[in-house]
Enzyme design. Structure first.
Site, PDB file in Angstrom:
ATOM      1  N   ASP A  97       0.847  -1.174   0.000  1.00  0.00           N
ATOM      2  CA  ASP A  97       0.000   0.000   0.000  1.00  0.00           C
ATOM      3  C   ASP A  97       0.894   1.239   0.000  1.00  0.00           C
ATOM      4  O   ASP A  97       1.701   1.414   0.918  1.00  0.00           O
ATOM      5  CB  ASP A  97      -0.864  -0.037   1.277  1.00  0.00           C
ATOM      6  N   ASP A 199      -2.891   4.589  -2.682  1.00  0.00           N
ATOM      7  CA  ASP A 199      -3.967   5.155  -1.872  1.00  0.00           C
ATOM      8  C   ASP A 199      -4.440   6.487  -2.469  1.00  0.00           C
ATOM      9  O   ASP A 199      -3.614   7.304  -2.889  1.00  0.00           O
ATOM     10  CB  ASP A 199      -3.396   5.384  -0.460  1.00  0.00           C
ATOM     11  N   GLU A 252      -6.439   3.678  -6.100  1.00  0.00           N
ATOM     12  CA  GLU A 252      -7.712   3.896  -5.414  1.00  0.00           C
ATOM     13  C   GLU A 252      -8.231   5.254  -5.861  1.00  0.00           C
ATOM     14  O   GLU A 252      -7.562   6.264  -5.677  1.00  0.00           O
ATOM     15  CB  GLU A 252      -7.528   3.878  -3.896  1.00  0.00           C
ATOM     16  N   HIS A 326     -11.162  -2.733   3.727  1.00  0.00           N
ATOM     17  CA  HIS A 326     -11.051  -2.273   5.114  1.00  0.00           C
ATOM     18  C   HIS A 326     -11.787  -0.967   5.382  1.00  0.00           C
ATOM     19  O   HIS A 326     -11.772  -0.482   6.499  1.00  0.00           O
ATOM     20  CB  HIS A 326      -9.572  -2.111   5.458  1.00  0.00           C
ATOM     21  N   ASP A 327     -12.375  -0.367   4.350  1.00  0.00           N
ATOM     22  CA  ASP A 327     -13.113   0.889   4.542  1.00  0.00           C
ATOM     23  C   ASP A 327     -14.619   0.696   4.417  1.00  0.00           C
ATOM     24  O   ASP A 327     -15.375   1.662   4.499  1.00  0.00           O
ATOM     25  CB  ASP A 327     -12.696   1.917   3.472  1.00  0.00           C
TER      26      ASP A 327
HETATM   27  C1  GLC Z   1      -7.887   5.393   1.758  1.00  0.00           C
HETATM   28  C2  GLC Z   1      -7.715   4.250   2.719  1.00  0.00           C
HETATM   29  C3  GLC Z   1      -8.339   4.616   4.026  1.00  0.00           C
HETATM   30  C4  GLC Z   1      -7.636   5.848   4.554  1.00  0.00           C
HETATM   31  C5  GLC Z   1      -7.638   6.983   3.519  1.00  0.00           C
HETATM   32  C6  GLC Z   1      -6.666   8.048   3.874  1.00  0.00           C
HETATM   33  O1  GLC Z   1      -9.210   5.630   1.445  1.00  0.00           O
HETATM   34  O2  GLC Z   1      -8.247   3.076   2.173  1.00  0.00           O
HETATM   35  O3  GLC Z   1      -8.309   3.582   4.955  1.00  0.00           O
HETATM   36  O4  GLC Z   1      -8.252   6.293   5.714  1.00  0.00           O
HETATM   37  O5  GLC Z   1      -7.259   6.523   2.258  1.00  0.00           O
HETATM   38  O6  GLC Z   1      -5.355   7.585   3.724  1.00  0.00           O
END
Ligand code: GLC
Ligand code: CA
Length: 562
Positions: A97, A199, A252, A326-327
């Site tokens: 990540d 991310d 992402e 995980h979100d």
């Molecule tokens: C992404 C991650 C999340 C995090 C955010 C800020 O969305 O998946 O868990 O809080 O980025 O880094």
């Protein structure tokens, strides 16, 4: 360089909750090593591991204070090197990540900036407040409150933080920042890492005018998918991961569009291999507001999935396929009936996306049917976003109970509960009390039991094998059918002289459909019921039934499509 991400399946490990080996209640790298044979048995090709770098853990590791180390919470660099080695023996690759949009305010770059070092000040977006009491503009943090926070008490200076206050956005406009971040990617590449998950990649290119926004939609446009992002992703691609054979990269993408998705992933553009988009997981938001609780409409869900399937195919883009991470709260709770039809619900969701065009991701626990926990107090939640949202809902006038009900359905901790390995103490996750309360259903839902008597793990194995072996699944065209139907998500996949047809029944009733394509079907490819009720052009589907068939005569099918 040759690319083969199309027939791969990736497994996401939320390290903190995967497997603890030293009894501190926190999952660790040796825990992954211990469970590699389990992952091999499942059949996955790569594991994406959530951040394990040194971090104050305000946002569970997404607030990194040192990019090129292992936090002692999770093990040592030696453990990581061993993991690479052991995984390689089993032909499992690693995906790390990369949180390159922001760093923790404890990162030395930020500390130096704060202490007045002008070289590092330019690593961040530091701006004067509008006046003594007002930040530079009205942008909102994604975790609630202003997107600006005071740099120090003495001056009227703020730094931009689109997430938590302790996550300072990096100024990608500064070439020195980009060079530093490339070093990070290379550092891990040199350790044998082949995969990278970037991310919130599409928010790295903020418009530097920092004008006030008029509403939240327009606000997002000021820092999301701006043209410069593509230029920087190409730069990153060229200077880092293009050098590894068989790298797999996924970005992402927060609130993006199909058109943007194509730009990010069309191979000709040399950006990333695939993206995560989230529109399909917002169908149970009321007017786009996550902190609400409403039922979803299957046709809306279907429309979104089809739009991304067809749209990305048209532009030669590529989707990452997923329901969980995980979100997100667990999808089985959102789209099915886990009380009466747990296996059917879980296997239906899996079938629906695993047979689509894209690369499937499995989130830990999904393969054994883990569910959201039932907590009884807000204090049992650890997630910063959940606490901020809870406080906001209370401020908006909701009662404790109403606010808590919403947190229960949407909290990110829903999917972060420790992995349920056995029915023993602490679910076999740890010998001590875990950092986040274990879901009480671990005595019935756990790996041990699933491997002995369950059907779901085995079903996932079959789906993974199908993707590995069948070109029609990895490379076939996607053709939606029965678009208007209100109970079923159905589609065709076609590749040369091979074709399949897939039906997924998202309701808990019995339902019959009639379509000309049924007459062309041959053997069952996969299904989550023992037998199939098919007569001529009619198929009867039971609660949450999924079934895929081979098409006997592909020429006939292609004629029928014209
Ligand atoms: C992404 C991650 C999340 C995090 C955010 C800020 O969305 O998946 O868990 O809080 O980025 O880094
Ligand atoms: Ca541990």
């Amino acid at each position: 360089m040759s690319k083969s991400f199309k027939n791969k399946v990736i497994y996401q490990i939320y390290l903190k909750s995967f497997k603890d080996t030293n009894g501190d209640g926190i999952g660790d790298l040796p825990g992954i090593i211990e469970k590699l044979p389990y992952l091999k048995k499942l059949g996955i090709d790569m594991i994406w591991i959530n951040p394990f770098y040194p971090s104050p853990q305000k946002d569970n590791g997404y607030d990194i204070s040192n990019y090129c180390e292992v936090d002692s919470l999770f093990g040592t660099m030696n453990d990581f090197d061993n993991l690479v080695l052991e995984a390689k023996k089993l032909e499992i690759d690693l995906m790390l990540d990369m949180v390159l949009n922001h760093v923790s305010t404890e990162h030395q770059w930020f500390q130096k900036a704060k202490n007045g070092n002008s070289y590092y000040k330019d690593f961040f977006y530091i701006r004067e407040g509008k006046n003594k009491h007002l930040p530079p503009n009205n942008w909102q943090s994604k975790f609630g409150g202003s997107a600006w926070n005071k740099l120090n008490l003495e001056e009227n200076k703020y730094y931009l933080c689109l997430y938590d206050k302790t996550q300072a956005d990096l100024n990608w406009h500064n070439p020195n920042v980009r060079e530093e971040l490339k070093k990070v990617v290379r550092f891990w590449m040199n350790k044998g890492v082949k995969g990278f998950r970037f991310d919130v990649l599409n928010v790295i290119g903020k418009n530097q005018d920092f004008v006030d926004s008029v509403d939240s939609e327009q606000e997002k446009k000021l820092y999301t998918d701006t043209p410069i992002v593509h230029q920087w992703v190409q730069e990153l691609h060229n200077d880092t991961f293009s050098k590894i054979e068989d790298s797999i990269t996924v970005g992402e993408m927060s609130s993006t569009t199909v058109d943007q998705g194509i730009l990010y992933t069309n191979p000709k553009r040399k950006e990333v291999d695939m993206i995560f988009s989230f529109h399909h997981l917002k169908v149970d938001y009321e007017n786009g507001n996550k902190w609400s609780s409403v039922n979803y409409d299957l046709n809306v869900l279907k429309e979104i999935l089809f739009e991304w399937q067809e749209g990305m195919e048209k532009g030669n883009g590529w989707n990452a396929l997923f329901w969980n991470n995980h979100d997100q709260p667990r999808a089985n709770q959102r789209f099915g009936d886990i009380v009466n039809f747990p296996f059917e619900t879980n296997s239906l969701l899996a079938t629906t996306i695993h047979l689509m065009r894209g690369t499937p991701f499995i989130y830990q626990g999904e393969e054994i049917g883990m569910t959201d926990p039932i907590y009884s107090s807000i204090n049992e939640y650890q997630d910063i976003e959940s606490h901020n949202a809870y406080n906001k809902l209370i401020c908006e006038g909701l009662s404790d109970e109403q606010a808590f009900d919403i947190i229960k359905t949407k909290s990110r901790d829903n999917s972060r509960t420790p992995m349920q390995w056995t029915s023993g103490k602490f679910a076999g996750f740890s010998s001590e009390t875990p950092w986040l309360k274990i879901n009480e259903n671990y005595t019935t839902i756990n790996v041990q039991r699933e491997l002995n008597n369950g059907k779901l793990f085995n079903y996932y194995q079959c789906l993974i094998k199908l993707r590995h072996n069948e070109k029609v699944i990895s490379d076939g065209r996607f053709i939606p059918i029965l678009k208007e139907d209100t109970e079923v998500i159905a589609y065709l996949r076609v590749y040369n002289d091979q074709a399949i047809i897939v039906f997924n029944h998202f309701k808990n009733s019995t339902y019959s459909i009639t379509t000309k394509y049924l007459k062309m079907t041959g053997d069952v490819l996969i299904g989550n019921y023992k037998n199939v009720i098919r007569r001529e052009d009619k198929l009867t589907l039971r609660p949450f039934e999924s079934v895929g068939f081979w098409i006997k005569d592909v020429k006939q099918l292609l004629n029928a499509l014209e």
